[in-house]
Design a protein around this motif. Structure first.
Motif, PDB file in Angstrom:
ATOM      1  N   MET A   1       0.901  -1.144   0.020  1.00 45.15           N
ATOM      2  CA  MET A   1       0.046  -0.047   0.067  1.00 45.15           C
ATOM      3  C   MET A   1       0.857   1.167   0.122  1.00 45.15           C
ATOM      4  O   MET A   1       1.792   1.274   0.677  1.00 45.15           O
ATOM      5  CB  MET A   1      -0.783  -0.307   1.285  1.00 45.15           C
ATOM      6  CG  MET A   1      -2.037   0.930   0.999  1.00 45.15           C
ATOM      7  SD  MET A   1      -3.571   0.789   2.249  1.00 45.15           S
ATOM      8  CE  MET A   1      -3.154  -0.354   3.433  1.00 45.15           C
ATOM      9  N   SER A   2       0.575   2.166  -0.671  1.00 49.90           N
ATOM     10  CA  SER A   2       1.532   3.270  -0.992  1.00 49.90           C
ATOM     11  C   SER A   2       1.149   4.267   0.143  1.00 49.90           C
ATOM     12  O   SER A   2       0.015   4.268   0.956  1.00 49.90           O
ATOM     13  CB  SER A   2       1.178   3.839  -2.430  1.00 49.90           C
ATOM     14  OG  SER A   2       0.026   4.509  -2.477  1.00 49.90           O
ATOM     15  N   THR A   3       2.064   5.494   0.281  1.00 54.30           N
ATOM     16  CA  THR A   3       1.809   6.370   1.321  1.00 54.30           C
ATOM     17  C   THR A   3       0.404   7.236   0.928  1.00 54.30           C
ATOM     18  O   THR A   3      -0.267   7.776   1.810  1.00 54.30           O
ATOM     19  CB  THR A   3       2.941   7.320   1.373  1.00 54.30           C
ATOM     20  OG1 THR A   3       3.324   7.936   0.044  1.00 54.30           O
ATOM     21  CG2 THR A   3       4.376   6.480   1.838  1.00 54.30           C
ATOM     22  N   VAL A   4       0.223   7.502  -0.243  1.00 58.12           N
ATOM     23  CA  VAL A   4      -1.207   8.287  -0.707  1.00 58.12           C
ATOM     24  C   VAL A   4      -2.357   7.251  -0.008  1.00 58.12           C
ATOM     25  O   VAL A   4      -3.185   7.920   0.242  1.00 58.12           O
ATOM     26  CB  VAL A   4      -1.260   8.220  -2.277  1.00 58.12           C
ATOM     27  CG1 VAL A   4      -2.580   9.093  -2.551  1.00 58.12           C
ATOM     28  CG2 VAL A   4      -0.131   9.111  -2.778  1.00 58.12           C
ATOM     29  N   HIS A   5      -2.278   6.027  -0.250  1.00 57.80           N
ATOM     30  CA  HIS A   5      -3.286   5.247   0.444  1.00 57.80           C
ATOM     31  C   HIS A   5      -3.482   5.351   1.858  1.00 57.80           C
ATOM     32  O   HIS A   5      -4.793   5.456   2.425  1.00 57.80           O
ATOM     33  CB  HIS A   5      -3.199   3.919  -0.187  1.00 57.80           C
ATOM     34  CG  HIS A   5      -3.359   3.539  -1.730  1.00 57.80           C
ATOM     35  ND1 HIS A   5      -2.469   3.227  -2.510  1.00 57.80           N
ATOM     36  CD2 HIS A   5      -4.372   3.807  -2.457  1.00 57.80           C
ATOM     37  CE1 HIS A   5      -2.824   3.123  -3.571  1.00 57.80           C
ATOM     38  NE2 HIS A   5      -4.170   3.581  -3.714  1.00 57.80           N
ATOM     39  N   VAL A   6      -2.733   5.212   2.634  1.00 55.53           N
ATOM     40  CA  VAL A   6      -2.501   5.191   3.904  1.00 55.53           C
ATOM     41  C   VAL A   6      -2.872   6.937   4.336  1.00 55.53           C
ATOM     42  O   VAL A   6      -3.626   7.006   5.242  1.00 55.53           O
ATOM     43  CB  VAL A   6      -0.920   5.025   4.510  1.00 55.53           C
ATOM     44  CG1 VAL A   6      -0.809   5.187   5.950  1.00 55.53           C
ATOM     45  CG2 VAL A   6      -0.621   3.566   4.215  1.00 55.53           C
ATOM     46  N   ALA A   7      -2.248   7.729   3.796  1.00 57.64           N
ATOM     47  CA  ALA A   7      -2.870   9.168   4.167  1.00 57.64           C
ATOM     48  C   ALA A   7      -4.306   9.401   3.939  1.00 57.64           C
ATOM     49  O   ALA A   7      -4.911   9.956   4.672  1.00 57.64           O
ATOM     50  CB  ALA A   7      -2.020  10.146   3.156  1.00 57.64           C
ATOM     51  N   ILE A   8      -5.103   8.900   2.749  1.00 55.78           N
ATOM     52  CA  ILE A   8      -6.351   8.961   2.434  1.00 55.78           C
ATOM     53  C   ILE A   8      -7.099   8.190   3.766  1.00 55.78           C
ATOM     54  O   ILE A   8      -8.076   8.784   4.162  1.00 55.78           O
ATOM     55  CB  ILE A   8      -6.837   8.388   1.089  1.00 55.78           C
ATOM     56  CG1 ILE A   8      -6.066   9.426   0.010  1.00 55.78           C
ATOM     57  CG2 ILE A   8      -8.283   8.142   1.202  1.00 55.78           C
ATOM     58  CD1 ILE A   8      -6.390   9.157  -1.408  1.00 55.78           C
ATOM     59  N   ILE A   9      -6.495   7.087   4.148  1.00 52.18           N
ATOM     60  CA  ILE A   9      -7.474   6.300   4.870  1.00 52.18           C
ATOM     61  C   ILE A   9      -7.303   7.065   6.407  1.00 52.18           C
ATOM     62  O   ILE A   9      -8.296   7.130   7.070  1.00 52.18           O
ATOM     63  CB  ILE A   9      -6.654   4.775   5.188  1.00 52.18           C
ATOM     64  CG1 ILE A   9      -7.359   4.192   3.813  1.00 52.18           C
ATOM     65  CG2 ILE A   9      -7.401   4.269   6.358  1.00 52.18           C
ATOM     66  CD1 ILE A   9      -6.447   2.721   3.936  1.00 52.18           C
TER      67      ILE A   9
END
Length: 96
Positions: A1-9
């Motif tokens: 999982m990329s950092t963008v996905h983690v940030a959105i979650i």
């Protein structure tokens, strides 16, 4: 999982809990009695705002947006409500 996905979650987790921690509507407009209806309206608006943010993130990172059907939206609404559960518990069950 990329950092963008983690940030959105993490942003979704924060946004889902915002209505429960303030007596102001969107942290701007003071209300005398911010009842459950106002909080649910704020939760709905934040859901659509976050949907717009994720739409733009997907568009700019992938170049195109994958088509979504009703199953996607039903799942994301349910997930957003689950994310809001800690704030709801704090507001109505733990707070005295």
């Amino acid at each position: 999982m990329s950092t963008v996905h983690v940030a959105i979650i993490l942003l979704a987790l924060l946004a889902a809990n915002l209505p429960w921690y303030s007596e102001r509507l969107f942290y701007l407009i003071p209300l005398r009695d911010k009842n459950l209806g106002w909080r649910l309206l704020e939760l709905l608006v934040l859901y659509f705002f976050l949907g717009g943010v994720t739409y733009l993130a997907e568009r700019y990172s992938a170049g195109q947006v994958a088509p979504q059907h009703w199953e996607f939206y039903a799942t994301t609404v349910a997930l957003f409500i689950v994310f809001a559960f800690p704030g709801f518990i704090w507001r109505y069950l733990w707070r005295k």
